[in-house]
Structure formats: structure tokens, C-alpha cells
Write a protein that holds these residues in place. Structure first.
Motif, PDB file in Angstrom:
ATOM      1  N   LEU A  55      -9.584  13.336  15.291  1.00 18.59           N
ATOM      2  CA  LEU A  55      -9.758  12.144  16.110  1.00 18.59           C
ATOM      3  C   LEU A  55      -8.435  11.428  16.400  1.00 18.59           C
ATOM      4  O   LEU A  55      -8.431  10.396  17.057  1.00 18.59           O
ATOM      5  N   ASN A  56      -7.344  11.985  15.872  1.00 16.84           N
ATOM      6  CA  ASN A  56      -6.011  11.428  16.107  1.00 16.84           C
ATOM      7  C   ASN A  56      -5.919   9.973  15.644  1.00 16.84           C
ATOM      8  O   ASN A  56      -5.465   9.094  16.384  1.00 16.84           O
ATOM      9  N   ILE A  57      -6.373   9.722  14.425  1.00 13.41           N
ATOM     10  CA  ILE A  57      -6.353   8.378  13.845  1.00 13.41           C
ATOM     11  C   ILE A  57      -5.156   8.287  12.904  1.00 13.41           C
ATOM     12  O   ILE A  57      -5.009   9.106  11.996  1.00 13.41           O
ATOM     13  N   SER A  58      -4.314   7.289  13.118  1.00 14.18           N
ATOM     14  CA  SER A  58      -3.107   7.134  12.305  1.00 14.18           C
ATOM     15  C   SER A  58      -3.470   6.671  10.892  1.00 14.18           C
ATOM     16  O   SER A  58      -4.548   6.110  10.651  1.00 14.18           O
ATOM     17  N   ASP A  59      -2.534   6.873   9.966  1.00 17.42           N
ATOM     18  CA  ASP A  59      -2.727   6.391   8.601  1.00 17.42           C
ATOM     19  C   ASP A  59      -2.855   4.871   8.577  1.00 17.42           C
ATOM     20  O   ASP A  59      -3.633   4.322   7.798  1.00 17.42           O
ATOM     21  N   GLU A  60      -2.121   4.195   9.465  1.00 13.44           N
ATOM     22  CA  GLU A  60      -2.191   2.733   9.528  1.00 13.44           C
ATOM     23  C   GLU A  60      -3.594   2.275   9.959  1.00 13.44           C
ATOM     24  O   GLU A  60      -4.142   1.329   9.409  1.00 13.44           O
ATOM     25  N   ASP A  61      -4.158   2.974  10.953  1.00 11.79           N
ATOM     26  CA  ASP A  61      -5.521   2.625  11.373  1.00 11.79           C
ATOM     27  C   ASP A  61      -6.531   2.898  10.269  1.00 11.79           C
ATOM     28  O   ASP A  61      -7.474   2.134  10.073  1.00 11.79           O
TER      29      ASP A  61
ATOM     30  N   GLU B 222      -6.028   2.585   7.147  1.00 11.53           N
ATOM     31  CA  GLU B 222      -5.910   1.467   6.205  1.00 11.53           C
ATOM     32  C   GLU B 222      -6.700   0.258   6.705  1.00 11.53           C
ATOM     33  O   GLU B 222      -7.339  -0.438   5.921  1.00 11.53           O
ATOM     34  N   ARG B 223      -6.674   0.017   8.013  1.00 13.73           N
ATOM     35  CA  ARG B 223      -7.463  -1.083   8.586  1.00 13.73           C
ATOM     36  C   ARG B 223      -8.946  -0.879   8.320  1.00 13.73           C
ATOM     37  O   ARG B 223      -9.668  -1.818   7.992  1.00 13.73           O
ATOM     38  N   TYR B 224      -9.423   0.364   8.472  1.00 13.52           N
ATOM     39  CA  TYR B 224     -10.842   0.644   8.216  1.00 13.52           C
ATOM     40  C   TYR B 224     -11.184   0.401   6.749  1.00 13.52           C
ATOM     41  O   TYR B 224     -12.273  -0.072   6.435  1.00 13.52           O
ATOM     42  N   LYS B 225     -10.274   0.711   5.862  1.00 19.73           N
ATOM     43  CA  LYS B 225     -10.522   0.499   4.440  1.00 19.73           C
ATOM     44  C   LYS B 225     -10.609  -0.988   4.109  1.00 19.73           C
ATOM     45  O   LYS B 225     -11.411  -1.396   3.270  1.00 19.73           O
ATOM     46  N   LEU B 226      -9.767  -1.793   4.770  1.00 16.59           N
ATOM     47  CA  LEU B 226      -9.710  -3.221   4.463  1.00 16.59           C
ATOM     48  C   LEU B 226     -10.790  -4.036   5.152  1.00 16.59           C
ATOM     49  O   LEU B 226     -11.282  -5.007   4.593  1.00 16.59           O
TER      50      LEU B 226
ATOM     51  N   ASP C 103     -16.202  -4.511   8.295  1.00 18.47           N
ATOM     52  CA  ASP C 103     -17.020  -4.762   9.482  1.00 18.47           C
ATOM     53  C   ASP C 103     -16.657  -3.861  10.663  1.00 18.47           C
ATOM     54  O   ASP C 103     -17.404  -3.809  11.643  1.00 18.47           O
ATOM     55  N   LEU C 104     -15.527  -3.169  10.587  1.00 11.38           N
ATOM     56  CA  LEU C 104     -15.146  -2.257  11.670  1.00 11.38           C
ATOM     57  C   LEU C 104     -16.064  -1.039  11.659  1.00 11.38           C
ATOM     58  O   LEU C 104     -16.333  -0.479  10.597  1.00 11.38           O
ATOM     59  N   PRO C 105     -16.557  -0.623  12.821  1.00 14.62           N
ATOM     60  CA  PRO C 105     -17.348   0.616  12.868  1.00 14.62           C
ATOM     61  C   PRO C 105     -16.486   1.795  12.417  1.00 14.62           C
ATOM     62  O   PRO C 105     -15.354   1.957  12.873  1.00 14.62           O
ATOM     63  N   ARG C 106     -17.001   2.574  11.519  1.00 12.88           N
ATOM     64  CA  ARG C 106     -16.242   3.687  10.950  1.00 12.88           C
ATOM     65  C   ARG C 106     -16.116   4.830  11.957  1.00 12.88           C
ATOM     66  O   ARG C 106     -17.078   5.164  12.645  1.00 12.88           O
ATOM     67  N   PRO C 107     -14.934   5.451  12.009  1.00  7.37           N
ATOM     68  CA  PRO C 107     -14.768   6.610  12.885  1.00  7.37           C
ATOM     69  C   PRO C 107     -15.477   7.821  12.288  1.00  7.37           C
ATOM     70  O   PRO C 107     -15.737   7.873  11.088  1.00  7.37           O
TER      71      PRO C 107
END
Length: 105
Positions: free
Chosen positions: A48-54, A56-60, A63-67
Motif C-alpha cells: 500500500l506504499n505506507i511510510s513508517d511515519e504514517d 506510527e500515526r496509525y499506532k498513536l 480513531d484513524l481508519p486502519r489501512p
């Protein structure tokens, strides 16, 4: 030639969250699939071409919809009617995304 083939397909439909797509396939056709990262998070992250930084945002932010993706696995027990139903539903869902987005919130 069955030596170089697998019966696993991972996919998404643009504009529809993978969780909703999995639920629709279940509810509309009785088709059981896996969705999310299915114990392969680094691989799905790369697909899905998701960066490591992104990530980390999902982990923190819980409420963000998970990829993720939807994964279907065909077995020896599946027949052509089931495969046709799957293809039919994907076509129907893809042509009616807004309807399904409203139905499955």
C-alpha cells in the motif's frame, strides 16, 4: 500449470474501506474473506506504499481508519458458481460504491 500458481488474491476497491468491503461480501453473498493486514503488516504496508511515519500515526491515533486489504483464498472445495458469485458481487459493488458506503457506515 498448477506449479506456479496460488489461489490467494489480495485487493481493494477504490473508495471503499477494506472492512466495509469484507462485510458486504459476507452479507450479500456469504463470502468469507480476511481483511486488514492479516498477520503480514510489513508486507501490506509495502504493498500500500505506507511510510513508517504514517504507520506510527496509525499506532498513536486509534480513531484513524486502519489501512489494509481484502484477501480471498480459493480452496479445492470451491466451485465455479462460487467464483462467479464473487466476480458478480465485485462488479456490483464497484458500480454502486456510493450505495454501499451509505448502507455500510
Amino acid at each position: 500449470d498448477t506449479d506456479n500458481k496460488v489461489s490467494i488474491i489480495s485487493f481493494n476497491i477504490e473508495g471503499l474501506h477494506h472492512q466495509h468491503l469484507a462485510q458486504i461480501l459476507n452479507d450479500e453473498g456469504g463470502i468469507g474473506v480476511r481483511n486488514g493486514c492479516f498477520c503480514a503488516q510489513p508486507y501490506v504496508q509495502r504493498l500500500l506504499n505506507i511510510s513508517d511515519e504514517d504507520m506510527e500515526r496509525y499506532k498513536l491515533d486509534k480513531d484513524l481508519p486502519r489501512p489494509g486489504l481484502v484477501r480471498i483464498s480459493f480452496g479445492l472445495y470451491n466451485n465455479y458458481d462460487e467464483i462467479y458469485l464473487f466476480a458478480y458481487l465485485l462488479n456490483k459493488i464497484g458500480r454502486n460504491i456510493e450505495y454501499y458506503k451509505n448502507k455500510y457506515r
